[in-house]
Structure formats: C-alpha cells, structure tokens
Design a protein around this motif. Sequence first.
Motif, PDB file in Angstrom:
ATOM      1  N   MET A  76       4.185 -11.352   0.681  1.00 44.00           N
ATOM      2  CA  MET A  76       3.626 -10.034   0.843  1.00 44.00           C
ATOM      3  C   MET A  76       4.721  -9.130   1.400  1.00 44.00           C
ATOM      4  N   LYS A  77       4.889  -7.969   0.794  1.00 44.02           N
ATOM      5  CA  LYS A  77       5.892  -7.013   1.260  1.00 44.02           C
ATOM      6  C   LYS A  77       5.232  -5.989   2.173  1.00 44.02           C
ATOM      7  N   ALA A  78       5.796  -5.805   3.352  1.00 45.86           N
ATOM      8  CA  ALA A  78       5.309  -4.779   4.274  1.00 45.86           C
ATOM      9  C   ALA A  78       5.990  -3.470   3.929  1.00 45.86           C
ATOM     10  N   THR A  79       5.220  -2.426   3.670  1.00 50.51           N
ATOM     11  CA  THR A  79       5.798  -1.158   3.252  1.00 50.51           C
ATOM     12  C   THR A  79       6.586  -0.481   4.366  1.00 50.51           C
ATOM     13  N   ALA A  80       6.306  -0.809   5.618  1.00 51.19           N
ATOM     14  CA  ALA A  80       7.042  -0.221   6.737  1.00 51.19           C
ATOM     15  C   ALA A  80       8.499  -0.685   6.744  1.00 51.19           C
ATOM     16  N   ARG A  81       8.790  -1.760   6.052  1.00 52.64           N
ATOM     17  CA  ARG A  81      10.147  -2.320   6.030  1.00 52.64           C
ATOM     18  C   ARG A  81      10.964  -1.860   4.831  1.00 52.64           C
ATOM     19  N   GLN A  82      10.431  -0.932   4.051  1.00 53.78           N
ATOM     20  CA  GLN A  82      11.165  -0.457   2.881  1.00 53.78           C
ATOM     21  C   GLN A  82      10.848   1.016   2.641  1.00 53.78           C
ATOM     22  N   THR A  83      11.602   1.635   1.777  1.00 57.30           N
ATOM     23  CA  THR A  83      11.392   3.050   1.488  1.00 57.30           C
ATOM     24  C   THR A  83      10.154   3.230   0.614  1.00 57.30           C
ATOM     25  N   SER A  84       9.604   4.436   0.641  1.00 54.23           N
ATOM     26  CA  SER A  84       8.453   4.721  -0.219  1.00 54.23           C
ATOM     27  C   SER A  84       8.863   4.661  -1.687  1.00 54.23           C
ATOM     28  N   LEU A  85      10.123   4.988  -1.978  1.00 51.90           N
ATOM     29  CA  LEU A  85      10.619   4.882  -3.350  1.00 51.90           C
ATOM     30  C   LEU A  85      10.578   3.430  -3.822  1.00 51.90           C
ATOM     31  N   LYS A  86      10.981   2.489  -2.982  1.00 50.60           N
ATOM     32  CA  LYS A  86      10.958   1.069  -3.331  1.00 50.60           C
ATOM     33  C   LYS A  86       9.521   0.602  -3.571  1.00 50.60           C
ATOM     34  N   THR A  87       8.601   1.021  -2.698  1.00 48.01           N
ATOM     35  CA  THR A  87       7.192   0.649  -2.866  1.00 48.01           C
ATOM     36  C   THR A  87       6.666   1.186  -4.193  1.00 48.01           C
ATOM     37  N   THR A  88       6.907   2.473  -4.446  1.00 49.88           N
ATOM     38  CA  THR A  88       6.427   3.095  -5.678  1.00 49.88           C
ATOM     39  C   THR A  88       7.057   2.440  -6.902  1.00 49.88           C
ATOM     40  N   THR A  89       8.342   2.135  -6.836  1.00 53.47           N
ATOM     41  CA  THR A  89       9.031   1.475  -7.943  1.00 53.47           C
ATOM     42  C   THR A  89       8.408   0.119  -8.239  1.00 53.47           C
ATOM     43  N   ASP A  90       8.135  -0.663  -7.198  1.00 52.74           N
ATOM     44  CA  ASP A  90       7.506  -1.976  -7.388  1.00 52.74           C
ATOM     45  C   ASP A  90       6.119  -1.837  -8.010  1.00 52.74           C
ATOM     46  N   LEU A  91       5.355  -0.833  -7.577  1.00 48.72           N
ATOM     47  CA  LEU A  91       4.011  -0.634  -8.114  1.00 48.72           C
ATOM     48  C   LEU A  91       4.046  -0.160  -9.564  1.00 48.72           C
ATOM     49  N   VAL A  92       5.007   0.690  -9.904  1.00 48.16           N
ATOM     50  CA  VAL A  92       5.159   1.137 -11.297  1.00 48.16           C
ATOM     51  C   VAL A  92       5.565  -0.048 -12.172  1.00 48.16           C
ATOM     52  N   ARG A  93       6.486  -0.863 -11.692  1.00 49.39           N
ATOM     53  CA  ARG A  93       6.923  -2.041 -12.457  1.00 49.39           C
ATOM     54  C   ARG A  93       5.748  -2.998 -12.679  1.00 49.39           C
ATOM     55  N   ALA A  94       4.923  -3.193 -11.644  1.00 49.47           N
ATOM     56  CA  ALA A  94       3.743  -4.058 -11.790  1.00 49.47           C
ATOM     57  C   ALA A  94       2.794  -3.492 -12.842  1.00 49.47           C
ATOM     58  N   MET A  95       2.579  -2.166 -12.818  1.00 51.10           N
ATOM     59  CA  MET A  95       1.710  -1.532 -13.797  1.00 51.10           C
ATOM     60  C   MET A  95       2.290  -1.690 -15.206  1.00 51.10           C
ATOM     61  N   ASP A  96       3.581  -1.427 -15.361  1.00 55.68           N
ATOM     62  CA  ASP A  96       4.222  -1.533 -16.677  1.00 55.68           C
ATOM     63  C   ASP A  96       4.137  -2.947 -17.240  1.00 55.68           C
ATOM     64  N   ASN A  97       4.194  -3.945 -16.363  1.00 52.27           N
ATOM     65  CA  ASN A  97       4.140  -5.347 -16.787  1.00 52.27           C
ATOM     66  C   ASN A  97       2.725  -5.916 -16.753  1.00 52.27           C
ATOM     67  N   ARG A  98       1.737  -5.045 -16.457  1.00 51.69           N
ATOM     68  CA  ARG A  98       0.328  -5.441 -16.387  1.00 51.69           C
ATOM     69  C   ARG A  98       0.110  -6.591 -15.406  1.00 51.69           C
ATOM     70  N   ARG A  99       0.716  -6.440 -14.221  1.00 55.32           N
ATOM     71  CA  ARG A  99       0.573  -7.434 -13.155  1.00 55.32           C
ATOM     72  C   ARG A  99      -0.376  -6.908 -12.084  1.00 55.32           C
ATOM     73  N   PRO A 100      -1.389  -7.666 -11.715  1.00 55.17           N
ATOM     74  CA  PRO A 100      -2.266  -7.230 -10.630  1.00 55.17           C
ATOM     75  C   PRO A 100      -1.521  -7.231  -9.300  1.00 55.17           C
ATOM     76  N   VAL A 101      -2.006  -6.421  -8.378  1.00 56.58           N
ATOM     77  CA  VAL A 101      -1.377  -6.291  -7.060  1.00 56.58           C
ATOM     78  C   VAL A 101      -2.463  -6.394  -5.999  1.00 56.58           C
ATOM     79  N   THR A 102      -2.239  -7.230  -4.995  1.00 57.58           N
ATOM     80  CA  THR A 102      -3.124  -7.260  -3.837  1.00 57.58           C
ATOM     81  C   THR A 102      -2.507  -6.339  -2.798  1.00 57.58           C
ATOM     82  N   ILE A 103      -3.307  -5.370  -2.326  1.00 57.09           N
ATOM     83  CA  ILE A 103      -2.815  -4.398  -1.352  1.00 57.09           C
ATOM     84  C   ILE A 103      -3.613  -4.496  -0.057  1.00 57.09           C
ATOM     85  N   THR A 104      -2.921  -4.272   1.035  1.00 58.77           N
ATOM     86  CA  THR A 104      -3.559  -4.041   2.324  1.00 58.77           C
ATOM     87  C   THR A 104      -3.476  -2.539   2.517  1.00 58.77           C
ATOM     88  N   TYR A 105      -4.632  -1.911   2.669  1.00 63.82           N
ATOM     89  CA  TYR A 105      -4.741  -0.462   2.593  1.00 63.82           C
ATOM     90  C   TYR A 105      -5.512   0.065   3.796  1.00 63.82           C
TER      91      TYR A 105
END
Length: 128
Positions: free
Chosen positions: A1-30
């Motif tokens: 699990m990646k903690a968003t506080a430990r990375q930039t918002s750009l990195k988080t958004t990039t990972d989420l876009v890549r998951a969407m493009d590859n049709r990969r589900p994501v478990t989020i703590t929100y």
Amino acid sequence: MKATARQTSLKTTTDLVRAMDNRRPVTITYTKQDGTETVRTVETFEIRTTKQGAVILRAMDRQSGEARTFTVSSIRAYTVHSGTYQVELPDTETPARPAPRTVAALVAFEIARDERPATTAAHFAPAA
C-alpha cells in the motif's frame, strides 16, 4: 500500500491514471468530507480536474456497484491490484452483494478476486 503523504500528488495521480488505463482496480483509503476514513476498492473510469482545480476520480465502487466520486487529495493510501475490472457501469437493478465487514476481509477478498479469471458483474450476484 502506498501512502500518499510520502509522495507527490503528481505521482499519486500518475499511478491512478496508469491503473485506469490498464483497467486495474485500486483499493483506496479515503477521508470522507465528515472526517471519517473508509476503505474502498474501485474501478476508475474517469480522472479529471474540476473548475476549482481539484483532481477527482470517478469510479465504480466494487462494494456497492455504484459510481462514486473521490477527490484525489483525500486519498490517504492506495494499492493497485494485478486483476482486471469486473464491475460494469450500472444498467440493471441487480442488488449489490454485502460488503466485507472488516478491512482484512476486504483485502483478502480482493486478493482472491485478483487471482480469479475476469468475469462479468452478473457472476457476482449476492448469495440467496
């Protein structure tokens, strides 16, 4: 699990876009607007910026089978799964199956689902 506080918002958004493009589900703590924290597994179908500049994620919630909107800045942690999308956009009146009751049960369910072959949402009808 990646903690968003430990990375930039750009990195988080990039990972989420890549998951969407590859049709990969994501478990989020929100963190919801009322301050409570929730864990959801989602299948993203849109990431966009609002007029106010917030990045939002539109996704199907695997627990409810409904479309949800999440503000990326409120995502505290996430895990991209190796499986593929299994929830279809809602177009039927099929009730959602009951949600796992604990975070551990949700994670175990998603890991098991990642190891199963992709199927349609009809295969996940609630047990009678």
